[in-house]
Write an enzyme that holds these catalytic residues in place. Structure first.
Site, PDB file in Angstrom:
ATOM      1  N   LYS A 150     -82.070  -1.588  -7.661  1.00  0.00           N
ATOM      2  CA  LYS A 150     -83.096  -1.416  -6.623  1.00  0.00           C
ATOM      3  C   LYS A 150     -82.669  -2.094  -5.319  1.00  0.00           C
ATOM      4  CE  LYS A 150     -86.913  -4.314  -6.365  1.00  0.00           C
ATOM      5  NZ  LYS A 150     -87.031  -4.745  -4.981  1.00  0.00           N
ATOM      6  N   ASN A 151     -82.190  -3.333  -5.436  1.00  0.00           N
ATOM      7  CA  ASN A 151     -81.912  -4.099  -4.216  1.00  0.00           C
ATOM      8  C   ASN A 151     -80.668  -3.625  -3.472  1.00  0.00           C
ATOM      9  OD1 ASN A 151     -84.181  -5.609  -4.578  1.00  0.00           O
ATOM     10  ND2 ASN A 151     -83.141  -7.264  -5.661  1.00  0.00           N
ATOM     11  N   CYS A 166     -93.562  -7.776  -3.120  1.00  0.00           N
ATOM     12  CA  CYS A 166     -94.153  -8.829  -3.943  1.00  0.00           C
ATOM     13  C   CYS A 166     -94.596  -9.977  -3.050  1.00  0.00           C
ATOM     14  CB  CYS A 166     -93.130  -9.329  -4.966  1.00  0.00           C
ATOM     15  SG  CYS A 166     -92.777  -8.103  -6.211  1.00  0.00           S
ATOM     16  N   ARG A 177     -93.105 -14.694   3.330  1.00  0.00           N
ATOM     17  CA  ARG A 177     -91.819 -14.023   3.573  1.00  0.00           C
ATOM     18  C   ARG A 177     -91.710 -13.666   5.063  1.00  0.00           C
ATOM     19  NH1 ARG A 177     -90.936  -9.995  -1.507  1.00  0.00           N
ATOM     20  NH2 ARG A 177     -88.738 -10.363  -1.140  1.00  0.00           N
ATOM     21  N   ASP A 193     -84.545 -13.777  -8.455  1.00  0.00           N
ATOM     22  CA  ASP A 193     -85.209 -12.655  -9.137  1.00  0.00           C
ATOM     23  C   ASP A 193     -85.119 -12.734 -10.655  1.00  0.00           C
ATOM     24  OD1 ASP A 193     -86.133 -11.473  -6.872  1.00  0.00           O
ATOM     25  OD2 ASP A 193     -84.686  -9.837  -6.823  1.00  0.00           O
ATOM     26  N   ARG A 235     -91.986  -0.479 -10.454  1.00  0.00           N
ATOM     27  CA  ARG A 235     -91.414  -0.428  -9.103  1.00  0.00           C
ATOM     28  C   ARG A 235     -89.923  -0.744  -9.121  1.00  0.00           C
ATOM     29  NH1 ARG A 235     -93.482  -4.903  -5.921  1.00  0.00           N
ATOM     30  NH2 ARG A 235     -91.523  -4.392  -4.922  1.00  0.00           N
TER      31      ARG A 235
HETATM   32  C1  UD1 Z   1     -84.641 -12.516  -1.705  1.00  0.00           C
HETATM   33  C2  UD1 Z   1     -83.347 -12.806  -2.443  1.00  0.00           C
HETATM   34  C3  UD1 Z   1     -82.791 -11.493  -2.890  1.00  0.00           C
HETATM   35  C4  UD1 Z   1     -83.847 -10.807  -3.742  1.00  0.00           C
HETATM   36  C5  UD1 Z   1     -85.164 -10.660  -2.969  1.00  0.00           C
HETATM   37  C6  UD1 Z   1     -86.303 -10.061  -3.787  1.00  0.00           C
HETATM   38  C7  UD1 Z   1     -81.759 -14.594  -1.890  1.00  0.00           C
HETATM   39  C8  UD1 Z   1     -80.940 -15.234  -0.815  1.00  0.00           C
HETATM   40  N1  UD1 Z   1     -82.456 -13.500  -1.526  1.00  0.00           N
HETATM   41  O1  UD1 Z   1     -84.311 -11.644  -0.625  1.00  0.00           O
HETATM   42  O2  UD1 Z   1     -81.596 -11.677  -3.613  1.00  0.00           O
HETATM   43  O3  UD1 Z   1     -83.397  -9.567  -4.130  1.00  0.00           O
HETATM   44  O4  UD1 Z   1     -85.568 -11.931  -2.542  1.00  0.00           O
HETATM   45  O5  UD1 Z   1     -86.917 -10.974  -4.620  1.00  0.00           O
HETATM   46  O6  UD1 Z   1     -81.763 -15.042  -3.024  1.00  0.00           O
HETATM   47  N2  UD1 Z   1     -86.501 -16.473   5.526  1.00  0.00           N
HETATM   48  C9  UD1 Z   1     -86.952 -16.999   6.713  1.00  0.00           C
HETATM   49  N3  UD1 Z   1     -87.004 -16.168   7.805  1.00  0.00           N
HETATM   50  C10 UD1 Z   1     -86.610 -14.873   7.759  1.00  0.00           C
HETATM   51  C11 UD1 Z   1     -86.150 -14.350   6.532  1.00  0.00           C
HETATM   52  C12 UD1 Z   1     -86.110 -15.172   5.420  1.00  0.00           C
HETATM   53  O7  UD1 Z   1     -87.310 -18.167   6.804  1.00  0.00           O
HETATM   54  O8  UD1 Z   1     -86.667 -14.178   8.787  1.00  0.00           O
HETATM   55  C13 UD1 Z   1     -86.445 -17.340   4.350  1.00  0.00           C
HETATM   56  C14 UD1 Z   1     -87.380 -16.912   3.224  1.00  0.00           C
HETATM   57  O9  UD1 Z   1     -88.672 -17.432   3.401  1.00  0.00           O
HETATM   58  C15 UD1 Z   1     -86.675 -17.474   2.017  1.00  0.00           C
HETATM   59  C16 UD1 Z   1     -85.199 -17.331   2.367  1.00  0.00           C
HETATM   60  O10 UD1 Z   1     -85.148 -17.240   3.786  1.00  0.00           O
HETATM   61  O11 UD1 Z   1     -86.969 -18.829   1.880  1.00  0.00           O
HETATM   62  C17 UD1 Z   1     -84.517 -16.145   1.752  1.00  0.00           C
HETATM   63  O12 UD1 Z   1     -85.223 -14.986   2.106  1.00  0.00           O
HETATM   64  P1  UD1 Z   1     -84.554 -13.556   2.055  1.00  0.00           P
HETATM   65  O13 UD1 Z   1     -83.205 -13.595   1.444  1.00  0.00           O
HETATM   66  O14 UD1 Z   1     -84.753 -12.910   3.375  1.00  0.00           O
HETATM   67  O15 UD1 Z   1     -85.498 -12.843   1.088  1.00  0.00           O
HETATM   68  P2  UD1 Z   1     -85.271 -11.437   0.639  1.00  0.00           P
HETATM   69  O16 UD1 Z   1     -84.466 -10.616   1.580  1.00  0.00           O
HETATM   70  O17 UD1 Z   1     -86.616 -10.940   0.288  1.00  0.00           O
END
Ligand code: UD1
Length: 412
Positions: A22-23, A116, A121, A299, A390
């Site tokens: 998915k990712n 989720c 986020r 995850d 999902r």
């Molecule tokens: C994260 C996981 C990804 C997983 C996805 C779904 C990591 C590095 N990333 O990705 O592998 O598939 O969750 O569960 O393990 N953040 C900020 N500002 C931003 C963007 C992010 O502060 O603009 C922070 C987030 O709050 C978090 C961290 O950075 O603490 C990592 O976030 P990010 O990698 O962006 O999350 P996902 O892309 O959702």
């Protein structure tokens, strides 16, 4: 909404084929907005998030032909559109429109992106990456008639912000250097697809260098990499049910941080080039810290906590320190835990699992509940199973093929 009905306590044995990730699929699908031509995507899983992403692409006029796990996408004739709010709110990956739509149309509306809801986020890093390449904010609009290469430095590792930075840099004019980029296998998968479509992205020691094309890419070609999180989830089902499970088609290096912890718990692992077999019961308590790749994946920490309920241990999540909401659903299965908010960790105590009826809290939290239900004797129900579907293809077929008594029913 659907529910899983599980008669637990059965030993799961056999081999399960791992589907496309998915990712990896989602950023590649949104990156189609940067292309003009026909792209070919193989091994695309038919899961809820992918269906929503395809519906969003259709609203821009992407012509989609899907046969089984193959997709042909024609992006020759697109129009700037505002996709339906309910679609954008349904999946987190709609945040990739910030890169995709901005690069294609020179503007995009900043929206509330879904997915989720296990933690805050934010998207500040996505926006500052866009601004570093010349985008300007005007209320809820992000605009850039011309994107120019620049230097992007991420203080924190973010998959989402890295993806958007790549989408913008790929078609910008000139060179972009991205420091502090995420190194998850799904980021590598996106880079290969973009390069197949004419982008010039190089992974170097400590940075990504992107020579922007200054215009749209052509069509590209890829096969979606196997889903490491799906593989990890099935591997956990073996020790939890006293069985032996082989995940076929999995890439061991994509599970780098997870496999040593599984082994440390006493689970026996046989690791081949393209498959992994888990057997034996857990015997030792383990401490786990979820961190960016190649660390233990965030995850997989909800599912791993079910294993820890057999031996005890501690989980810390350095990516999303608050990602423990699922523990209240697991407590209904008898999992005893102590959340320590001040240091973003949870202690899991050895617990006797019992059957229960719960609502799936989110995708991975729901998968954790399903694992608990498989391990506990008696009938359990995981309601709001759509949350799980999902991200996991055909669990209602894959689990019974391993000997589980699981049925997917409509909630009444
Ligand atoms: C994260 C996981 C990804 C997983 C996805 C779904 C990591 C590095 N990333 O990705 O592998 O598939 O969750 O569960 O393990 N953040 C900020 N500002 C931003 C963007 C992010 O502060 O603009 C922070 C987030 O709050 C978090 C961290 O950075 O603490 C990592 O976030 P990010 O990698 O962006 O999350 P996902 O892309 O959702």
């Amino acid at each position: 909404m659907k529910k899983f009905v599980v008669e637990g306590g059965r030993r799961l044995c056999g081999s399960v084929k791992i589907s496309g990730a998915k990712n990896a699929a989602l950023p590649i699908l949104f990156s189609l907005l940067l292309t003009r031509g026909e792209s070919y995507v193989e091994n695309l899983p038919d899961i809820g998030d992918v269906r929503v992403a395809l519906a969003i692409l259709s609203s821009y006029g992407v012509k989609l032909r899907r046969t089984g796990e193959s997709l042909i996408a024609d992006t020759r004739d697109l129009t700037d559109a505002e996709p339906d709010e309910s679609l954008v709110r349904a999946i987190r990956a709609s945040s990739y429109l910030l890169g995709g739509a901005l690069a294609r149309f020179g503007r995009v509306t900043i929206r509330s992106y879904g997915g989720c809801n296990f933690a805050d986020r934010p998207i500040d890093m996505h926006l500052s990456a866009a601004e570093a390449l010349g985008a300007l904010r005007d209320g809820d609009q992000l605009c850039a008639q011309t994107l120019r290469g620049g230097r992007i430095v991420f203080e924190k590792i973010s998959v989402g912000a890295t993806v958007n930075a790549l989408l913008l840099a790929a078609t910008a004019q000139g060179m972009t250097e991205i420091y502090g980029a995420a190194k998850e296998p799904h980021v590598g998968a996106l880079i290969s697809f973009l390069n197949s479509a004419g982008a010039d992205i190089r992974e170097e020691e400590g940075s990504l260098t992107v020579h922007g094309t200054g215009g749209l890419l052509s069509g590209g070609r890829t096969a979606i990499i196997p889903d490491a999180i799906e593989a990890g989830t099935y591997l956990l089902a073996a020790p939890l049910t006293g069985g032996e499970i082989t995940v076929a088609g999995a890439i061991p290096s994509h599970l780098g941080g997870f496999l040593p912890k599984l082994r440390e718990s006493g689970v026996r692992l046989k690791i081949g080039e393209n498959e992994i077999t888990a057997s034996g019961l857990p015997t030792s308590s383990v401490c786990v810290t979820a961190s960016p790749h190649p660390g233990f994946p965030t995850d997989l920490q909800p599912q791993f906590s079910v294993l820890l309920s057999q031996v005890g241990g501690r989980i810390r999540d350095s990516v999303f320190p608050e990602r423990f909401g699922y523990l209240s659903a697991l407590s209904a299965f008898g999992v005893r835990s102590d959340l320590q908010k001040q240091n973003g960790s949870a202690v899991i105590y050895p617990s006797e699992l019992k059957n229960s009826i719960v609502y799936s809290p989110d995708l991975r939290g729901g998968a954790a509940c399903l694992l608990a239900a498989l391990a506990a004797e008696g009938e359990s129900e995981i309601r709001a199973a759509d949350n799980i579907l999902r991200g996991y293809l055909g669990m209602q077929e894959k689990l019974p093929a391993l000997g589980a008594c699981v049925a997917l029913r409509e909630e009444t």
